[in-house]
Structures are given as C-alpha cells and as structure tokens.
Design a protein around this motif. Structure first.
Motif, mmCIF file in Angstrom:
data_model
loop_
_atom_site.group_PDB
_atom_site.id
_atom_site.type_symbol
_atom_site.label_atom_id
_atom_site.label_comp_id
_atom_site.label_asym_id
_atom_site.label_seq_id
_atom_site.Cartn_x
_atom_site.Cartn_y
_atom_site.Cartn_z
ATOM 1 N N LEU A 271 0.823 -1.214 0.000
ATOM 2 C CA LEU A 271 0.000 0.000 0.000
ATOM 3 C C LEU A 271 0.854 1.261 0.000
ATOM 4 O O LEU A 271 0.532 2.242 -0.675
ATOM 5 C CB LEU A 271 -0.940 -0.009 1.203
ATOM 6 N N SER A 272 1.936 1.245 0.755
ATOM 7 C CA SER A 272 2.761 2.455 0.831
ATOM 8 C C SER A 272 3.441 2.740 -0.503
ATOM 9 O O SER A 272 3.555 3.903 -0.924
ATOM 10 C CB SER A 272 3.803 2.326 1.954
ATOM 11 N N LYS A 273 3.876 1.695 -1.189
ATOM 12 C CA LYS A 273 4.524 1.909 -2.494
ATOM 13 C C LYS A 273 3.519 2.415 -3.534
ATOM 14 O O LYS A 273 3.841 3.315 -4.335
ATOM 15 C CB LYS A 273 5.203 0.606 -2.951
ATOM 16 N N LYS A 274 2.328 1.866 -3.517
ATOM 17 C CA LYS A 274 1.283 2.341 -4.432
ATOM 18 C C LYS A 274 0.896 3.788 -4.094
ATOM 19 O O LYS A 274 0.733 4.632 -4.994
ATOM 20 C CB LYS A 274 0.061 1.437 -4.344
ATOM 21 N N ALA A 275 0.730 4.063 -2.811
ATOM 22 C CA ALA A 275 0.356 5.415 -2.387
ATOM 23 C C ALA A 275 1.447 6.416 -2.745
ATOM 24 O O ALA A 275 1.157 7.547 -3.175
ATOM 25 C CB ALA A 275 0.087 5.436 -0.884
ATOM 26 N N ARG A 276 2.712 6.011 -2.585
ATOM 27 C CA ARG A 276 3.821 6.902 -2.930
ATOM 28 C C ARG A 276 3.776 7.275 -4.418
ATOM 29 O O ARG A 276 3.981 8.444 -4.779
ATOM 30 C CB ARG A 276 5.136 6.209 -2.600
ATOM 31 N N LYS A 277 3.508 6.289 -5.245
ATOM 32 C CA LYS A 277 3.433 6.535 -6.691
ATOM 33 C C LYS A 277 2.296 7.506 -7.002
ATOM 34 O O LYS A 277 2.457 8.452 -7.798
ATOM 35 C CB LYS A 277 3.239 5.215 -7.427
ATOM 36 N N MET A 278 1.148 7.324 -6.352
ATOM 37 C CA MET A 278 -0.006 8.194 -6.598
ATOM 38 C C MET A 278 0.276 9.621 -6.129
ATOM 39 O O MET A 278 -0.050 10.594 -6.815
ATOM 40 C CB MET A 278 -1.235 7.629 -5.879
ATOM 41 N N LEU A 279 0.872 9.761 -4.965
ATOM 42 C CA LEU A 279 1.188 11.092 -4.433
ATOM 43 C C LEU A 279 2.221 11.800 -5.312
ATOM 44 O O LEU A 279 2.104 12.994 -5.594
ATOM 45 C CB LEU A 279 1.687 10.973 -2.992
ATOM 46 N N ASP A 280 3.232 11.075 -5.732
ATOM 47 C CA ASP A 280 4.275 11.667 -6.579
ATOM 48 C C ASP A 280 3.682 12.139 -7.910
ATOM 49 O O ASP A 280 3.978 13.250 -8.385
ATOM 50 C CB ASP A 280 5.394 10.659 -6.836
ATOM 51 N N GLU A 281 2.869 11.289 -8.516
ATOM 52 C CA GLU A 281 2.286 11.640 -9.808
ATOM 53 C C GLU A 281 1.337 12.829 -9.696
ATOM 54 O O GLU A 281 1.141 13.573 -10.674
ATOM 55 C CB GLU A 281 1.556 10.434 -10.396
ATOM 56 N N ALA A 282 0.762 13.019 -8.519
ATOM 57 C CA ALA A 282 -0.147 14.151 -8.300
ATOM 58 C C ALA A 282 0.606 15.431 -7.940
ATOM 59 O O ALA A 282 -0.023 16.485 -7.763
ATOM 60 C CB ALA A 282 -1.156 13.808 -7.211
ATOM 61 N N GLY A 283 1.922 15.335 -7.818
ATOM 62 C CA GLY A 283 2.725 16.512 -7.525
ATOM 63 C C GLY A 283 3.005 16.738 -6.052
ATOM 64 O O GLY A 283 3.309 17.860 -5.642
ATOM 65 N N PHE A 284 2.965 15.652 -5.257
ATOM 66 C CA PHE A 284 3.208 15.783 -3.820
ATOM 67 C C PHE A 284 4.319 14.818 -3.367
ATOM 68 O O PHE A 284 4.096 13.920 -2.546
ATOM 69 C CB PHE A 284 1.917 15.520 -3.032
ATOM 70 N N PRO A 285 5.518 15.002 -3.907
ATOM 71 C CA PRO A 285 6.606 14.073 -3.581
ATOM 72 C C PRO A 285 7.093 14.198 -2.141
ATOM 73 O O PRO A 285 7.746 13.282 -1.643
ATOM 74 C CB PRO A 285 7.709 14.474 -4.565
ATOM 75 N N ASP A 286 6.794 15.309 -1.477
ATOM 76 C CA ASP A 286 7.238 15.481 -0.091
ATOM 77 C C ASP A 286 6.154 15.130 0.923
ATOM 78 O O ASP A 286 6.327 15.345 2.123
ATOM 79 C CB ASP A 286 7.727 16.920 0.145
ATOM 80 N N ALA A 287 5.028 14.587 0.443
ATOM 81 C CA ALA A 287 3.987 14.155 1.373
ATOM 82 C C ALA A 287 4.489 12.984 2.214
ATOM 83 O O ALA A 287 5.090 12.039 1.711
ATOM 84 C CB ALA A 287 2.724 13.757 0.611
#
Length: 484
Positions: A271-287
C-alpha cells in the motif's frame, strides 16, 4: 498524575527484615548494595539506563506518614518501638548511579547504595521497580528506532500500557530511547517532550463522506495535516481524497509544511509503495507516508527491506509493553559491609548458576574506548581504590574464561568513569537533565556502539571485565566459602 506517597510501595519482607535489623543487629551498620541486571532484553547487545530522575524523587520524598504507620500497626506484626523509628525515618546514605541515557551492559552496577543497612534494604523494591521498567522501554525504543534507520518513531502506546504510570513513564523512557514524540499528553506536560497525533477512524466515520472529514481536518490543522487513509478503501478512496484535499490547499495558497497520509491496516509495504506513486504523480513528492498497526523493530526492519515507502512510524503496544520481553530482570544484591576501621569487607552470593554469583566489594566502572574510533572496546569493573593511566598497557581478560586475554597498548585507548554520585549523606547532589537532553545524550551513546552490537539478531556482546584485584577478591571469597 497522582503524586501519592510511595513509601509503602515496597515488598513486605523489606519491612520485616528492617525490624529484624532493628531488633538483632547494629541498625547503623553501613552496607553496599548494587542494582544490576544479568541479560540484555530482547536478545540484544546492550540496554539503556533510564528512571534515575524518578528514583531521586522517590528518595527525596521517602518518609512514613501517619496513615502509613497506622496501616503497618494494623498488620499486628510490627512492634511499637520499630514503628516509632519509622515515623522519624529519613534516608541518610550515599547513592551512585550511571546517568540516564547511558548504554549499559549485564552485571555492571547501574546504581550503588551505601547506607545503614535498614535504609539500604527499604529502598530495594522501589529502585528496581523504577529502573527495571524505564530501562526496558528505553531499550526497546532504541531498537525500534535503529530498525527505522533514521525515520521518525512516534510512541502511541498509552491505551495499551499496563496502567497510567506505565503509560506515562514508559513514554518518557521511549523518548529517551530515541522516539521523536508521544501521543501521551500528560507525558508532554510533565517532561516537556513533543506530543503528536493525527485522528481516528471514528473521525472519518462521523462525517457523511471521507472527503468531508479530510477537508474539515485540513481546514483546522493545515500545518499538521496527516490524513488516515484506510477507513474505507486505501487506494480507491483514501489516497485519492487526500490528494484532492492537498490540491485544494495548494490552490488556496496554504503552505504544505507538514502533510501526508497514515496507513493503519493492510499490506503496508504494498500500500505504501502504491500510495507513494499516486502522491508523486499528483505533484506531492514530499507528502509523508506514516504507518501504524502493531509495529515492532522486526516488522519495521522487514518493511524497510521490502522497500516500503514509509518514512514515519507510530509504534504502540509492542513498544510500551516491550511485548516480546516484558521484564528487565534487574536485581539488588549486598556486596560489602563496613568494618570498624572504615574499610569495606566484600560479600558474595553463591549460586548453582554461575551467572548468579555476584561481584563483591565497593566497585566502580570504567568504560574503555578505542581511541581512534571512540567506539566501546569493553567495560571494566574494578574496586573503588583502583586507578588506571591511559598511557599504560591495559590487560583485559574474560572473567568466565580468564585464558581469553586482550592487551591494549598505552595510548591506544581512553577511559571514562561511568557512575556519578547522586546522593551524599541523604542530600541530593545531582541535577537530572531534561528528557530531551537525555535523549540527545542517548543518541550519542548509541553511536559509540559498533554496528555488530546494535544489530537486532545475534548481536556481538560487549565484554564486561573485572580488574585483576576484583577477580582475585572474588576467587578468594569463593575459596573461603567452599571450605565452610
């Protein structure tokens, strides 16, 4: 927290022995007791000393109030003149201790009491209760933080602790061991440590929908906006709704200073790896991606090995209870009695178990560091009158297998005495540092350990050696006892 008098927080036999000393011995006979432990908790290579501030507070406040005396009288086992003695009791001895946050090892005195025998006997139970608990939790926290490899660990265990004191003082110890904050607000108030938290699933469920719950929370706490993303469906609902809220915050000109999601269930690595990909693609790499859910050092280590995209960890039950190793095993043993000439006569406890044979005499501890690396080479327990020069060669040997020897050349090592005096003739002569300062000191202490000693499984064990003089004293007493 209720600051009730803790004087009767003792085992009954401490008081019955005191009455025996009062009736049949010189009640002012000065003795030495050592508090130490025999095995590192959790199968580790070290422990962390903690709890000294509470020991100091206990000794300062140690007195029998009227209701204490009345209760003891009601037991019908204590005589009137002994109870009168207790009514005027005050601790008058000396105490030496290893400061909180120090890395410690088995069989070396963590605390030493030099006092009239009645006084030294009374304080045994409380000292062990305090030091055993906090040292255990501080050690567990250090292991968890080591597994996280620099990620922040938040202590979240209050609701699962074994009572209010265990929850609050356990959180204090966890901060000493390296946690960056605790959910325990009382601990924050008492000890000046950071308090942290997000929200519960009930917050989400109380709103008509997940987005409304996230949006409301973000409006209230824009600078600490960690959204719990697994109430309904982490990847189809939670993360998309969090991204929607973060996008709206950015469009509104709200600075995204500390924001992200928390995962509390499911396959945290996936879940964390999938969520990281989604956040990064949405423009939130520092979330931030934070995780909880019955974590301990072994699970965190495994998740890190699996490449989990988690950078913040909330650890509760397994930390605050040290679930896999729920007791520290510290003991308190008499090691010397003062002779009429002022010297201390060494005493030894024998046992069928070799590890339970005590080290006799009035002792102190030197920590030996490799000069170049400043990593711990060994600890050396010696008699109080012994001294060493760093320019001289130093011969170390294993006290259980004395044919195993190491000679350190003069100038290649440094020495540091570990124990500090905290009470002198009943008066405290030591100021406890703030918890966050102890934490900073503990982090430096942990850095003096070799990586091989810090590893979670099958760690290298640091040698705790005896000086030749102490070793000879111990052998002499063993020989004398065998002839009796």
């Amino acid at each position: 927290m209720d600051r009730q008098n803790l004087t009767l927080m003792t085992d009954l036999y401490e008081l019955t022995m005191m009455q025996g000393y009062f009736r049949h011995k010189d009640r002012n006979e000065t003795v030495i007791f050592d508090a130490f432990y025999r095995n590192n908790p959790c199968g580790g290579g070290y422990a962390i000393a903690a709890g000294l501030e509470q020991v100091i507070q206990y000794i300062k406040e140690l007195c029998f109030e009227k209701e204490d005396i009345d209760y003891l009288a009601s037991l019908d086992i204590f005589e009137e003149d002994f109870l009168e003695y207790l009514a005027h009791f005050r601790f008058s001895g000396d105490i030496y201790a290893i400061p909180e946050g120090t890395v410690i090892f088995p069989r070396e005195p963590v605390l030493k009491v030099i006092a009239p025998i009645m006084e030294a006997q009374l304080v045994e139970t409380a000292i062990l209760n305090i030091i055993n608990h906090q040292s255990l939790i501080a050690t567990k926290a250090a292991r968890v933080c080591y597994a996280a490899k620099g990620d922040g660990i938040m202590e979240f265990g209050l609701r699962r602790a074994q009572g209010p004191d265990a929850g609050t003082y356990g959180a204090r110890a966890a901060m000493i061991g390296g946690c960056i904050g605790t959910s325990n607000v009382l601990c924050g108030q008492l000890f000046g440590v950071p308090v942290k938290g997000t929200h519960a699933h009930s917050w989400i469920m109380s709103f008509p929908d997940e987005y409304s719950a996230f949006k409301t929370y973000a409006d209230m706490y824009p600078n600490a906006c960690i959204l719990l993303a697994d109430t309904y469906d982490t990847l189809k609902s939670g993360v998309p709704n969090a991204i929607r809220v973060f996008t709206e915050m950015r469009k509104a000109g709200i600075p995204l200073t500390f924001y992200g999601i928390r995962l509390d269930s499911g396959d945290l690595a996936y879940l964390s790896k999938k969520a990281r990909k989604m956040l990064d693609e949405a423009g939130f790499p520092d979330a931030v991606i934070s995780a909880s859910n019955d974590l301990d050092e072994y699970l965190i280590d495994s998740l890190k090995a699996q490449g989990a995209a988690i950078t913040s960890w909330g650890v509760g039950t397994n930390l605050i209870t040290s679930k896999d190793n729920p007791s520290f095993g510290g003991v308190y043993k008499l090691t010397a009695i003062k002779a009429p000439d002022g010297s201390f006569l060494p005493k030894i406890k024998l046992s069928e178990n070799t590890e339970k044979i005590t080290n006799p005499g009035n002792k102190k501890i030197y920590r030996i560091y490799e000069k170049d690396s400043q990593k711990i080479k060994a600890d050396l327990i010696c008699l109080e009158e012994e001294s060493y020069c760093e320019q001289d060669d130093l011969l170390l040997f294993d006290p259980y297998e004395p044919w195993k020897k190491t000679r350190l050349a003069g100038g290649t090592y440094t020495l540091r005495p570990l124990m500090e005096q905290v009470f002198r003739q009943g008066t405290c002569c030591y100021t406890s540092p703030r918890v966050m300062d102890i934490r900073a000191y503990c982090l430096k202490e942990l850095d003096t350990l070799w990586d091989e000693t810090k590893r979670l499984v099958n760690p290298h064990q640091v040698y705790v050696d005896l000086s030749q003089k102490l070793y000879d004293t111990k052998l002499k007493l063993l020989e004398e006892m065998s002839r009796q």
